[in-house]
Design a protein around this motif. Structure first.
Motif, PDB file in Angstrom:
ATOM      1  N   SER A  70      11.146  36.958 -28.311  1.00 33.86           N
ATOM      2  CA  SER A  70      12.090  37.039 -27.077  1.00 33.86           C
ATOM      3  C   SER A  70      12.066  35.736 -26.571  1.00 33.86           C
ATOM      4  O   SER A  70      11.257  34.732 -26.586  1.00 33.86           O
ATOM      5  N   THR A 103      14.144  40.737 -29.941  1.00 36.53           N
ATOM      6  CA  THR A 103      14.925  40.818 -31.496  1.00 36.53           C
ATOM      7  C   THR A 103      13.129  41.145 -32.655  1.00 36.53           C
ATOM      8  O   THR A 103      11.547  40.933 -31.875  1.00 36.53           O
ATOM      9  N   ALA A 108      14.336  48.424 -31.743  1.00 30.99           N
ATOM     10  CA  ALA A 108      15.233  47.444 -31.395  1.00 30.99           C
ATOM     11  C   ALA A 108      16.195  48.135 -30.602  1.00 30.99           C
ATOM     12  O   ALA A 108      16.892  47.435 -29.082  1.00 30.99           O
ATOM     13  N   GLN A 153      11.751  42.736 -35.861  1.00 33.99           N
ATOM     14  CA  GLN A 153      11.936  42.086 -37.721  1.00 33.99           C
ATOM     15  C   GLN A 153      11.133  42.531 -38.794  1.00 33.99           C
ATOM     16  O   GLN A 153       9.159  41.908 -38.294  1.00 33.99           O
TER      17      GLN A 153
END
Lengths: 328, 245
Positions: A274, A261, A254, A263
């Motif tokens: 994105s 983004t 990040a 996760q």
């Protein structure tokens, strides 16, 4: 695509509420299902899906709210529309001591069908569902998939214009689930209005025209599948599987790629999202710089799962495991 | 829609699936024979006692046959949710429950004629007033069946249905004048006897078989019909209140 804003919907529910002692199972639900529509009711266990079906079909009494089916007031008089509906419950509940054929004939008789007609219809459905070879076997001896198919056949034996399907593919093998989904699609094409509850998001996305997301007895979102997918359609996503743990990796990535983004999707998977194109090369190099190794990188199609998670914040893996898998 | 198609189908399905099963048929045969034998031996009066015992044995055969089967089958269907299919059928709840109980009533009437057929070989039945006995058998079967329905709606497990049935049935054997007169009961138990439907059924049977009764037959019939209606209405209300929640 069918008409979404039907001025005279086949099912109209307003402010429907049902409490069991301290628990509010259904909390002020309002929605409408149009003629010929395949409407999905999607939510985790305990969301109030089965209770809603019980209320709509007359197996439970609402504490408040209105239910109109085909123009008939059903909240106070549940018998008013029962001849128009077929119900397939979440558990197969036919008579174990009767054969498949006798079960279908009996269910047909409950709707006043005459003997010759019900025998013909039972044979027809046994053939459609591929159960003609097991017609004379007792229901108790059927496999789970066969039980499910016969329960669906029993639900449509009287050719109802409205069909309620409660978790039709839960807990059965993949081949049977696929066959059942095909049958549902065929029924829909033939003009049956279908109210489908499921906790399989892919199933709802594949079959339904409109979907309501239900959480804790409330509808948190309701729209056509096309509209629900709109916000995620422009998003790009990728799932990267790495050797070892992804702990700390997401933060590092990040920092290096603020336009994306990241996760943790699981212990060894990172999900990248994105609105721009995601190039895998720089990401692989960054991961390798951190001592990791990329096993697999897969582009993800924007799906209803993304929408569901975004709106409800529910852990999808936990939801899929709730009823013991199967179905997908 | 022809609601009677649903009615007959429910009744025939129950008869086929439950009542004509060999264990139940044999229960319907063995039980009356066992009770007849027990009281026959106890009376010590030889074949003379057969006719005296007949009203009690007929009543007990009907009571046990109907209550045990109905309470268990309804509770079983409720438990495995196949009863929901019936509740979803577009027929009035009252007709549905009548259909559900009609098989048990027929089974009860069948049970009643087992001891009568056996008695045919042991004693002279030519003095029996059949026009009194037949409605009595039917009403006892209906009242017992509706008692079974009341029990089924009051419990949620099959084993509870059995236990709760016995809670009503066994006191009835001794309180309703089946094998000894109500006048022989202690004074404090007599009001209880008159609160039970079987007392009136047995009294009509005694009138029809032995030509003697406590109360006029017309009054007995009216009270028994009242019990049938009350039990059915209470059971319907309970179904509505407890099963469609």
């Amino acid at each position: 695509m069918r008409i979404i804003n039907d001025p005279d919907p086949l099912i109209r529910v307003e402010e429907l509420t049902k409490r069991y002692k301290e628990v509010t199972a259904v909390d002020g639900l309002s929605f409408a299902v149009n003629h010929g529509e395949l409407f999905g009711f999607l939510g985790p266990n305990g969301a109030g899906k089965t209770t809603t079906i019980s209320l709509l079909t007359g197996l439970a009494r609402p504490d408040s709210g209105a239910i109109r089916i085909a123009g008939r007031e059903c909240a106070k008089n549940p018998k008013a529309a029962q001849h128009l509906i077929g119900v397939v419950p979440d558990e197969s509940n036919l008579y174990p001591e009767l054969s498949g054929y006798d079960n279908l004939c009996f269910c047909a008789a409950l709707y006043g069908m005459r003997q010759a007609e019900r025998q013909m219809r039972a044979r027809e459905l046994l053939e459609v569902f591929g159960l003609e070879g097991a017609a004379d076997r007792k229901f108790a001896g059927y496999s789970k998939g066969m039980k499910r198919k016969l329960t669906i056949a029993a639900g449509i034996i009287h050719r109802p214009p409205i069909l309620f399907l409660d978790e039709p593919t839960t807990g059965i093998d993949v081949a049977s689930a696929r066959q059942i989904r095909q049958l549902i699609a065929d029924l829909h094409r033939a003009g049956t209005t279908i109210f489908l509850t499921t906790h399989y998001i892919e199933e709802a996305e594949r079959l339904c025209e409109r979907i309501a997301f239900v959480v804790q007895g409330r509808i948190v979102e309701i729209d056509s599948v096309v509209n629900l997918l709109q916000p995620v359609r422009q998003r790009r996503a990728m799932l990267i599987t790495v050797s070892g743990s992804v702990e700390g990796l997401c933060n590092h990535l990040a920092g290096a790629y603020p336009q994306f983004t990241f996760q943790a999707a699981s212990a060894d998977q990172v999900r990248v999202e994105s609105s721009d194109t995601i190039s895998i090369g720089p990401l692989v190099r960054s991961i390798e710089d951190q001592g990791g190794e990329v096993i697999e990188a897969r582009r993800l199609r924007p799906s209803l799962e993304d929408v569901f998670v975004r709106i409800t914040g529910i852990d999808l893996d936990a939801m899929k495991k709730e009823k013991g898998g199967g179905g997908q | 829609m022809n609601q009677w198609i649903a009615f007959w189908s429910i009744m025939f399905k129950d008869v086929r699936a439950y009542y004509l099963k060999p264990p139940n048929v044999s229960w319907g045969l063995i039980f009356p024979v066992a009770w007849t034998g027990m009281f026959f031996i106890r009376s010590g009066r030889g074949l003379d006692s057969v006719l005296d015992l007949l009203p009690g044995v007929v009543a007990i055969s009907v009571l046990f046959g109907t209550t045990s089967m109905l309470a268990v089958t309804v509770t079983f269907e409720k438990k495995n949710r196949s009863f929901d299919r019936l509740l979803l059928a577009p027929i009035p709840l009252s007709l549905l429950m009548l259909a559900k109980t009609s098989g048990a009533i027929l089974f009860g009437v069948f049970n009643a004629f087992v001891p009568i057929l056996l008695a045919q070989f042991l004693t002279d039945l030519s003095r029996i007033a059949w026009m009194t006995v037949l409605p009595a058998v039917l009403l006892v079967a209906i009242a017992s069946t509706f008692l079974g329905l009341f029990i089924a709606v009051s419990v949620s497990e099959v084993f509870e249905a059995q236990t709760f049935s016995n809670f009503f049935r066994f006191p009835m054997i001794f309180l309703c004048g089946l094998f000894f007169p109500i006048s022989a009961l202690p004074a404090f138990l007599r009001p209880l006897a008159f609160a039970l439907p079987l007392t009136y059924g047995v009294d009509i049977l005694r009138q029809g078989i032995l030509g003697q009764s406590m109360l006029p037959t017309g009054l007995n019939l009216m009270i028994l019909i009242g019990f049938c209606l009350a039990l059915f209405i209470v059971s319907l209300r309970n179904v509505h209140r407890k099963w469609i929640v």
